[in-house]
Every structure is written in C-alpha cells, then in structure tokens.
Design a protein around this motif. Structure first.
Motif, PDB file in Angstrom:
ATOM      1  N   THR A  54       0.988  -1.068  -0.066  1.00  0.00           N
ATOM      2  CA  THR A  54      -0.021  -0.078   0.082  1.00  0.00           C
ATOM      3  C   THR A  54       1.024   1.308   0.011  1.00  0.00           C
ATOM      4  O   THR A  54       1.683   1.278   1.076  1.00  0.00           O
ATOM      5  N   LEU A  55       0.846   2.149  -1.086  1.00  0.00           N
ATOM      6  CA  LEU A  55       1.531   3.165  -1.288  1.00  0.00           C
ATOM      7  C   LEU A  55       0.772   4.487  -0.926  1.00  0.00           C
ATOM      8  O   LEU A  55      -0.082   4.804  -1.434  1.00  0.00           O
ATOM      9  N   ARG A  56       0.985   5.138   0.145  1.00  0.00           N
ATOM     10  CA  ARG A  56       0.272   6.429   0.495  1.00  0.00           C
ATOM     11  C   ARG A  56       1.077   7.325   0.160  1.00  0.00           C
ATOM     12  O   ARG A  56       2.200   7.835   0.196  1.00  0.00           O
ATOM     13  N   VAL A  57       0.257   8.190  -0.693  1.00  0.00           N
ATOM     14  CA  VAL A  57       0.653   9.250  -1.550  1.00  0.00           C
ATOM     15  C   VAL A  57      -0.184  10.456  -1.255  1.00  0.00           C
ATOM     16  O   VAL A  57      -1.391  10.781  -1.057  1.00  0.00           O
ATOM     17  N   TRP A  58       0.523  11.824  -0.736  1.00  0.00           N
ATOM     18  CA  TRP A  58       0.038  12.992  -0.424  1.00  0.00           C
ATOM     19  C   TRP A  58       0.345  13.807  -1.736  1.00  0.00           C
ATOM     20  O   TRP A  58       1.675  14.163  -1.870  1.00  0.00           O
ATOM     21  N   ASP A  59      -0.584  14.708  -2.350  1.00  0.00           N
ATOM     22  CA  ASP A  59      -0.154  15.567  -3.317  1.00  0.00           C
ATOM     23  C   ASP A  59      -1.381  16.799  -3.306  1.00  0.00           C
ATOM     24  O   ASP A  59      -2.248  16.890  -2.250  1.00  0.00           O
ATOM     25  N   TYR A  81       1.037  -2.899 -11.825  1.00  0.00           N
ATOM     26  CA  TYR A  81       1.354  -3.960 -10.577  1.00  0.00           C
ATOM     27  C   TYR A  81       0.173  -3.973  -9.804  1.00  0.00           C
ATOM     28  O   TYR A  81      -0.184  -3.179  -8.728  1.00  0.00           O
ATOM     29  N   PRO A  82      -0.571  -5.075  -9.964  1.00  0.00           N
ATOM     30  CA  PRO A  82      -1.969  -5.335  -9.306  1.00  0.00           C
ATOM     31  C   PRO A  82      -1.494  -5.361  -7.672  1.00  0.00           C
ATOM     32  O   PRO A  82      -2.542  -5.413  -6.949  1.00  0.00           O
ATOM     33  N   ASN A  83      -0.372  -5.826  -7.321  1.00  0.00           N
ATOM     34  CA  ASN A  83      -0.091  -6.034  -5.869  1.00  0.00           C
ATOM     35  C   ASN A  83       0.120  -4.608  -5.407  1.00  0.00           C
ATOM     36  O   ASN A  83       0.478  -4.532  -4.280  1.00  0.00           O
ATOM     37  N   VAL A  84       0.052  -3.628  -6.003  1.00  0.00           N
ATOM     38  CA  VAL A  84       0.307  -2.265  -5.402  1.00  0.00           C
ATOM     39  C   VAL A  84      -1.011  -1.603  -5.254  1.00  0.00           C
ATOM     40  O   VAL A  84      -1.746  -1.436  -6.293  1.00  0.00           O
ATOM     41  N   THR A  85      -1.293  -1.059  -4.145  1.00  0.00           N
ATOM     42  CA  THR A  85      -2.253  -0.120  -3.913  1.00  0.00           C
ATOM     43  C   THR A  85      -2.073   1.076  -3.354  1.00  0.00           C
ATOM     44  O   THR A  85      -1.446   1.370  -2.620  1.00  0.00           O
ATOM     45  N   ILE A  86      -2.527   2.107  -4.432  1.00  0.00           N
ATOM     46  CA  ILE A  86      -2.256   3.627  -4.192  1.00  0.00           C
ATOM     47  C   ILE A  86      -3.380   4.384  -2.998  1.00  0.00           C
ATOM     48  O   ILE A  86      -4.627   4.070  -3.500  1.00  0.00           O
ATOM     49  N   LYS A  87      -3.092   4.477  -2.226  1.00  0.00           N
ATOM     50  CA  LYS A  87      -4.070   5.375  -1.107  1.00  0.00           C
ATOM     51  C   LYS A  87      -3.519   6.952  -1.308  1.00  0.00           C
ATOM     52  O   LYS A  87      -2.674   7.168  -0.516  1.00  0.00           O
ATOM     53  N   ARG A  88      -4.401   7.585  -1.878  1.00  0.00           N
ATOM     54  CA  ARG A  88      -3.984   8.874  -2.181  1.00  0.00           C
ATOM     55  C   ARG A  88      -4.841   9.954  -1.478  1.00  0.00           C
ATOM     56  O   ARG A  88      -6.096   9.851  -1.120  1.00  0.00           O
ATOM     57  N   VAL A  89      -3.955  10.847  -0.865  1.00  0.00           N
ATOM     58  CA  VAL A  89      -4.471  12.004  -0.142  1.00  0.00           C
ATOM     59  C   VAL A  89      -4.401  13.379  -0.804  1.00  0.00           C
ATOM     60  O   VAL A  89      -3.236  13.576  -0.949  1.00  0.00           O
ATOM     61  N   SER A  90      -5.373  13.896  -1.351  1.00  0.00           N
ATOM     62  CA  SER A  90      -4.946  15.075  -2.203  1.00  0.00           C
ATOM     63  C   SER A  90      -5.684  16.498  -1.442  1.00  0.00           C
ATOM     64  O   SER A  90      -6.916  16.420  -1.191  1.00  0.00           O
ATOM     65  N   ARG A  91      -4.858  17.206  -1.266  1.00  0.00           N
ATOM     66  CA  ARG A  91      -5.117  18.510  -0.517  1.00  0.00           C
ATOM     67  C   ARG A  91      -4.862  19.893  -1.149  1.00  0.00           C
ATOM     68  O   ARG A  91      -3.847  19.782  -2.042  1.00  0.00           O
ATOM     69  N   VAL A 112       4.985   8.602  -0.353  1.00  0.00           N
ATOM     70  CA  VAL A 112       5.509   9.665  -1.335  1.00  0.00           C
ATOM     71  C   VAL A 112       4.682  11.055  -1.022  1.00  0.00           C
ATOM     72  O   VAL A 112       3.308  11.080  -0.693  1.00  0.00           O
ATOM     73  N   VAL A 113       5.472  11.964  -1.066  1.00  0.00           N
ATOM     74  CA  VAL A 113       4.706  13.627  -0.919  1.00  0.00           C
ATOM     75  C   VAL A 113       5.101  14.538  -1.951  1.00  0.00           C
ATOM     76  O   VAL A 113       6.203  14.318  -2.709  1.00  0.00           O
ATOM     77  N   GLN A 114       4.450  15.452  -2.174  1.00  0.00           N
ATOM     78  CA  GLN A 114       4.772  16.590  -2.965  1.00  0.00           C
ATOM     79  C   GLN A 114       5.309  17.548  -1.906  1.00  0.00           C
ATOM     80  O   GLN A 114       4.574  18.175  -1.052  1.00  0.00           O
ATOM     81  N   ALA A 115       6.467  18.188  -2.141  1.00  0.00           N
ATOM     82  CA  ALA A 115       7.204  19.020  -1.358  1.00  0.00           C
ATOM     83  C   ALA A 115       7.532  20.470  -2.043  1.00  0.00           C
ATOM     84  O   ALA A 115       8.213  20.134  -3.057  1.00  0.00           O
ATOM     85  N   ASN A 116       7.157  21.554  -1.563  1.00  0.00           N
ATOM     86  CA  ASN A 116       7.407  22.738  -2.313  1.00  0.00           C
ATOM     87  C   ASN A 116       8.920  23.136  -2.077  1.00  0.00           C
ATOM     88  O   ASN A 116       9.477  22.921  -0.774  1.00  0.00           O
ATOM     89  N   GLN A 117       9.685  23.325  -3.156  1.00  0.00           N
ATOM     90  CA  GLN A 117      11.071  23.636  -3.138  1.00  0.00           C
ATOM     91  C   GLN A 117      11.263  24.654  -2.227  1.00  0.00           C
ATOM     92  O   GLN A 117      10.502  25.907  -1.910  1.00  0.00           O
ATOM     93  N   GLY A 118      12.413  25.016  -1.789  1.00  0.00           N
ATOM     94  CA  GLY A 118      13.072  26.166  -1.108  1.00  0.00           C
ATOM     95  C   GLY A 118      13.116  26.082   0.302  1.00  0.00           C
ATOM     96  O   GLY A 118      13.052  25.132   0.589  1.00  0.00           O
ATOM     97  N   TYR A 119      13.552  27.137   1.059  1.00  0.00           N
ATOM     98  CA  TYR A 119      13.793  26.820   2.551  1.00  0.00           C
ATOM     99  C   TYR A 119      12.667  26.665   3.637  1.00  0.00           C
ATOM    100  O   TYR A 119      12.600  25.789   4.344  1.00  0.00           O
ATOM    101  N   PRO A 120      11.356  27.123   3.076  1.00  0.00           N
ATOM    102  CA  PRO A 120      10.433  27.043   3.983  1.00  0.00           C
ATOM    103  C   PRO A 120       9.917  25.163   4.204  1.00  0.00           C
ATOM    104  O   PRO A 120       9.597  24.852   5.187  1.00  0.00           O
TER     105      PRO A 120
END
Length: 468
Positions: A54-59, A81-91, A112-120
């Motif tokens: 189970t791949l937990r993804v935040w985007d 890849y039927p063995n992989v389930t993506i659990k997506r959280v989209s905000r 997996v996450v999306q991260a904004n580039q830069g210092y913050p």
C-alpha cells in the motif's frame, strides 16, 4: 503553486542555477540503500516482486487537469502492478503546506509526498531527516539525462556541514510539471473593447486604460488566499531584471531593498488606484476570481499554467495565454516560474523502491503525453505536445514555455528565498494592496527578512560577505 523545447536543448538554459556538486550514486553506481522490492533487469527495482504494497501518497493536484492526469496515471500504475494499492490524499496547496510536516513526523508517514522547493518546506524537511535522497534512483532511472540539470538542481539540498541551502547538493525530489506565471486573456472581451492581444509591455499597459474606458475590468485578481499576489508581484519585478531577481532568490544578487522592488510595487499600487484591479482584491478568493474571469468579468488574469485546464474548459477557444509581453516586439520574455512541486520519497517509507518506481512512472514520457492530453504542461514535453495546434490555448502554452526557456527568462518563486519569506511576503503584499504601506516600506519589509538570513548563510559558508 503547483508547475514550469524540444526537451533538454532549450530547457538547459533555464533558471541558471549552476551545476550541482557531484554526489554519490548520481550516475547510478552503488546499491540503493534500503528497500523492499527485489531488483528487475539492469538493476531496476521491480514493484511486481515486492509483495502486497500500500503506497500512501500525499499531493496537492486538486484542480481539473492535474487531478485528472494523476488519477489516470495512478490507475495505470495499479493496473501494471496489481500488487500495489495507491492510497491517495489530495489537498489544496495551503492545506498541504500546513499539514505536511506533521504528517511526515507522525507515526504513519506517507511514502510519497509533494514538497514545495526552497527553505520553508523542502530544505526544512531535509534538515529534519524527513525526506530520502534520490541520487541513486536518478542514476538507475536515467533522470539525469531525461531532465536538464537546471531543473533537477531546484530539487537539490545541501544539508551537511555548517550551512544549508537549496539548488546544490543531493537530490530530494523530481517534478512532473513545468509552470510559469502567464498573462491569460479572454479574446471575446478584448475584441469587444477593440483591443488586440498585446505584443509589447507598453501595448499591454496601454490596453488597461482602453479596457477600463470601455467598461471592462482590465485584470481579474483575488488575493484573499494571500499567495496569488506573490505571483503577480514576482512577474512585475521580473520585468525590471529577471537575472537579478533569480540571483536574489537563490541567495546572491542585491536583495530586495532595491529600485527593482519599489518599481514593481509602485506598478501594483498604480493598477489598484486606477481601477485596473478589483477594489476588494484582498477580500476576493483566488478560485472566485478565476470563476469571474471565466464568466467574462475581466479581460486579463495573471496566474500560473496550473489553471490552464480549468480556464480552457469554460472559455474554450476564447482563452489565450502568453508570457508577459517583452519590452520590444519580438524581444525575450521574462516571468516567474520553473517547475511544479517536487515529488519526494519519505525517509521512513516502508517501500522506498516502489515509491521511486512510482515517481519514475509519473515523470515518464508516457506521463508527459497524458499530462498534455489533460491540458497540463509537462516539465519535459513529449510527442503529444508536438502535435498540438499552435494557435490553440494548449499550443500557446507550450510555445510560451519554449520561448521562456530558450530566453533564459524564468525566475524562481519568491517564497523560496528564506524559511519565513512566504509569510513575510504574503502579509506585506496584503498591506501594500490595502494601502497600509507604500512601495519603499514594502521593500524594506522584505529586506528585513531576507538580509539577516542571507548574512548568516554567507557567514556559515565562510564567504565573509554580508547582505545589504
């Protein structure tokens, strides 16, 4: 902010971040640390052999086009890849920015996450040990040749030794989309006022008065969410020196207490005073402003290409997009942009190799074509982009991307500049728009945040330099 040629030859000139220092594994050498997926051919991990995952993804891809392409690619990845389930959280961008650090440091962090580039965000996450370096994967999946170094470098962080900085060091993410802050226009509204799409900056600014006199709102704009003004101001500042704006964001240059900053701020206040922008801009939400533009209330709007699919869905061929017009016809355009938020693998993911394979799938040539089909600008456009009608909204967007990258005309987002610059700039712009500060006071406010931080960074690096 989601967002950013025939591939490398034109993109290689963009952003001029400078070459990153060599890091272990960037050529694909060395074993990938950790992981649960046995390797496939040529050392490429095979998610099919990882067992049930189970791949937990935040985007933050919540908008029409980007949401659609992510949903399609997620479905395709799970079918492969039927063995992989993506659990997506989209905000939304704001919600993701607010909640991501807590999620990363929690007991069950996403993979997996999306991260904004830069210092913050990205730099802070790396410093806290929350993201995994991706240099080995970049070699295995040939990201180093698929992407120009200038784009990869915006997802690099140096977190060792006395100093921390972005733009050099190890790779901590890979971006799917290209993006730039463009000048969108409603062809029907322009025609009704007898205005042609502008070829120069002077033609654009002259058209604002013509539109106002014709009873049209020249520029639709809402800043209740605070961040939209950062893009509008950044685009204005870039007109007074894109190289200087870029250098300042990346830690060099001459800072923010400059004529470049005050001139851009003065233009913004002038537009407000002349009624070229809505009077209630600080009380109007970004999405509401876009809805008004789509309903014909506004000749222009200044926003990023992440809005392309939504705007096109409503306006169709009445939608036009261009880079901010250059000073002279046929000149080199400049604006704010680069690439969308980076997709990153978290340091505590139980399935780092499956996560890396997912990142590779999201940024593949096939994914680029899926993005194009959904009105999304890929960081590295593929064959589908070449087949677009050049006069269609999507064709105009890709042409603008090519022009900007060929001209080295992109400056990074201002909020990359310091760990607190997003909050400082968004608050200062709301005060500027509300008339609570003037352009000079605004410039001093930005420098009061930027100067001490950069001085400390330079002192740590042993340069002996100091910020203005």
């Amino acid at each position: 902010m989601s967002s950013r040629v025939t591939r490398r030859s034109l993109l290689a000139a963009a952003l001029a971040v400078g070459a990153a220092s060599c890091t272990p594994g960037t050529d694909g050498s060395g074993a990938v640390a950790g992981g649960t997926a046995p390797g496939g051919g040529n050392g490429v991990p095979d998610p099919a052999k990882a067992g049930n995952v189970t791949l937990r993804v935040w985007d933050q891809e919540t908008r029409g086009g980007t949401n659609a392409e992510i949903e399609q690619l997620n479905k395709e990845f799970q079918e492969r890849y039927p063995n992989v389930t993506i659990k997506r959280v989209s905000r939304s961008f704001d919600d993701l920015k607010t909640t991501l650090k807590l999620a990363l440091s929690g007991t069950t962090p996403p993979d997996v996450v999306q991260a904004n580039q830069g210092y913050p965000d990205m730099v802070a996450f790396v410093e806290a040990g929350l993201l995994a370096p991706l240099d080995n994967y970049a070699g295995i999946y040939e990201w180093n040749t698929r992407y120009p170094a200038t784009l990869l470098n915006l997802n690099r962080v140096t977190a060792t030794g006395a100093s921390r900085r972005f733009g050099t060091g190890r790779l901590y993410g890979i971006s799917q989309t290209g993006e730039f802050v463009g000048l969108y226009y409603n062809k029907k509204v322009l025609r009704s006022a007898g205005v042609e799409p502008p070829r120069t900056w002077a033609e654009f600014t002259d058209s604002l008065a013509v539109l106002k006199k014709a009873g049209e709102l020249p520029i639709q704009f809402g800043n209740l969410d605070k961040w939209p003004a950062i893009h509008t101001f950044g685009m204005l500042q870039d007109q007074h020196g894109v190289a200087e704006a870029r250098d300042t964001v990346l830690g060099g240059g001459d800072g923010f207490d400059t004529s470049r900053t005050t001139k851009a701020a003065a233009t913004l206040t002038e537009w407000l005073d002349r009624g070229y922008l809505p009077k209630d801009a600080n009380g109007l939400g970004y999405d509401d402003a876009n809805k008004k533009f789509m309903n014909g209330q506004g000749a222009y709007t200044i926003t990023g290409t992440w809005m392309q699919a939504d705007l096109k869905k409503r306006l169709g061929d009445d939608l036009g997009i261009m880079p901010p017009p250059p000073a002279t016809a046929g000149g080199k355009p400049v604006t704010t942009g680069g690439q969308g938020l980076a997709w990153a693998v978290t340091s505590r993911s139980a399935h780092p190799e499956v996560a890396a394979a997912y990142l590779d799938f999201l940024t593949s040539e096939h994914a680029a074509d899926v993005m194009t089909e959904n009105g999304v600008l890929p960081a590295v456009p593929g064959k589908a982009a070449e087949a677009l009608d050049p006069d269609s909204p999507d064709g105009q967007m890709v042409r603008a991307w090519r022009e900007l990258t060929a001209a080295d005309g992109l400056a990074p987002y201002l909020d990359y500049a310091t760990p607190t610059f997003y909050d400082t700039t968004s608050a200062a712009l709301q005060n500027l728009i509300a008339g609570r500060t003037d352009p000079k006071g605004f410039a001093r406010k930005l420098q009061a945040d930027y100067g001490p931080f950069i001085a400390k960074q330079r002192a740590k690096a042993g340069s002996g330099a100091s910020a203005r």
